[in-house]
Scaffold this active site. Structure first.
Site, mmCIF file in Angstrom:
data_model
loop_
_atom_site.group_PDB
_atom_site.id
_atom_site.type_symbol
_atom_site.label_atom_id
_atom_site.label_comp_id
_atom_site.label_asym_id
_atom_site.label_seq_id
_atom_site.Cartn_x
_atom_site.Cartn_y
_atom_site.Cartn_z
ATOM 1 N N ASP A 150 -9.893 -7.187 6.438
ATOM 2 C CA ASP A 150 -9.362 -7.805 5.205
ATOM 3 C C ASP A 150 -7.931 -8.235 5.134
ATOM 4 O O ASP A 150 -7.229 -7.672 6.457
ATOM 5 C CB ASP A 150 -9.319 -6.415 4.190
ATOM 6 C CG ASP A 150 -8.808 -7.093 2.861
ATOM 7 O OD1 ASP A 150 -9.196 -7.758 1.988
ATOM 8 O OD2 ASP A 150 -7.534 -6.547 2.795
ATOM 9 N N GLU A 171 -4.223 -9.454 3.426
ATOM 10 C CA GLU A 171 -3.517 -9.653 2.270
ATOM 11 C C GLU A 171 -2.395 -10.768 2.595
ATOM 12 O O GLU A 171 -1.946 -11.100 3.410
ATOM 13 C CB GLU A 171 -2.364 -8.272 2.216
ATOM 14 C CG GLU A 171 -3.163 -7.006 1.793
ATOM 15 C CD GLU A 171 -3.866 -7.046 0.367
ATOM 16 O OE1 GLU A 171 -3.382 -7.688 -0.398
ATOM 17 O OE2 GLU A 171 -5.003 -6.474 0.543
ATOM 18 N N HIS A 221 -4.934 -2.477 -2.508
ATOM 19 C CA HIS A 221 -4.709 -4.009 -2.019
ATOM 20 C C HIS A 221 -3.726 -3.773 -0.725
ATOM 21 O O HIS A 221 -2.744 -4.593 -0.624
ATOM 22 C CB HIS A 221 -3.803 -4.710 -3.127
ATOM 23 C CG HIS A 221 -4.662 -4.945 -4.114
ATOM 24 N ND1 HIS A 221 -5.624 -6.074 -4.410
ATOM 25 C CD2 HIS A 221 -4.677 -4.328 -5.602
ATOM 26 C CE1 HIS A 221 -6.459 -6.000 -5.548
ATOM 27 N NE2 HIS A 221 -5.690 -5.045 -6.130
ATOM 28 N N ASP A 250 -8.357 -1.044 2.131
ATOM 29 C CA ASP A 250 -9.352 -1.768 1.173
ATOM 30 C C ASP A 250 -10.561 -2.056 2.069
ATOM 31 O O ASP A 250 -11.797 -1.788 1.537
ATOM 32 C CB ASP A 250 -8.805 -3.284 0.882
ATOM 33 C CG ASP A 250 -7.814 -3.426 -0.329
ATOM 34 O OD1 ASP A 250 -7.597 -2.188 -0.754
ATOM 35 O OD2 ASP A 250 -7.284 -4.247 -0.687
#
Length: 256
Positions: A14, A16, A161, A166
């Site tokens: 993931d 950000e 987040h 996540d």
């Protein structure tokens, strides 16, 4: 030196990023997080996460609306993407990539980031996008297909987040969805209709702050209690049914 690949291992990852507020602005990666998972046992074999300092640090907000969000101060001393590119390449290249909405977002951002530093991007041996997979197989019984909604549906907590949190939440959501779908496919007459019914409750729309109806995974008139009773009946039947006992035992092992 040739990098060893692991085509049967799954890497959930993931990113950000900054959120562009004007057309044509770029996304800047602020954090990368990944876990390598054994597909046979769904065990976490390795994890890695790092904050990333963009070339222009002014694109990062001074403050975050989230309590543990990423701020300019947090990334000021972080490595650049070029500093961690080799590690990220080694984690991703030749493995099965998994994540939520990764086809349209994370995969694209990874390729852009490697192109920016003039290096070849990692390539997957396959891609599992849980957004597309669950939209097709699980449906919108959680209200929508956002990770936060799916996690809330199963009582898995609030999405933070942050990349590593996540991806771990993503794996747990998939385990829960897989168990429900496995139960439904095995005992469709007893379970399938109960999970599919829905009703409306009132929630606040983020865009216009109006109260708006949203579908929920149970209907009015006590069907949640009826569904619970049906599950109790199934558990009662399982006492004398070895196949059902094995199914329940397998579901418990997935959710540990």
């Amino acid at each position: 030196m040739e990098i060893q690949t692991f085509p049967s291992e799954i890497v959930f990852f993931d990113l950000e990023t900054t959120v562009p507020n004007k057309t044509g602005q770029h996304f800047h990666i602020l954090e990368f997080g990944a876990i390598i998972v054994c597909p046979r046992k769904l065990e976490e074999l390795e994890s890695f996460t790092t904050l990333i300092q963009p070339k222009d640090i002014s694109v990062v907000s001074l403050r975050s609306s989230r309590s543990d969000g990423i701020t300019r101060a947090k990334v000021r001393e972080a490595p650049s993407f070029e500093d961690v590119a080799e590690k990220i390449y080694g984690l991703l290249h030749g493995r099965i990539w998994a994540g939520h909405n990764i086809r349209r977002f994370d995969c694209v951002r990874i390729k852009e980031a490697f192109a920016e530093i003039g290096k070849a991007a990692p390539e997957p041996s396959g891609i599992i996008d849980s957004l597309g997979l669950l939209s097709d197989k699980f449906g919108k019984r959680a209200g929508n297909m956002k990770m936060a909604s799916l996690a809330a549906y199963f009582g898995l907590g609030v999405q933070k987040h942050r990349s590593l949190d996540d991806v771990r939440m993503n794996l747990e959501v998939l385990k829960h969805c897989a168990t429900v779908l496995f139960l439904e496919s095995t005992l469709p007459n007893q379970l399938e209709g109960q999970w599919q019914s829905s009703s409306k409750i009132m929630t606040r729309s983020r865009s216009n702050k109006q109260i708006a109806p949203r579908a929920m995974p149970y209907s009015k008139g006590g069907s949640l209690g009826k569904m619970t009773q049906n599950v109790k009946n199934l558990l009662s039947k399982a006492q004398g049914n070895q196949a059902l006992q094995n199914l329940i035992k397998h579901s418990h092992s997935l959710l540990r």
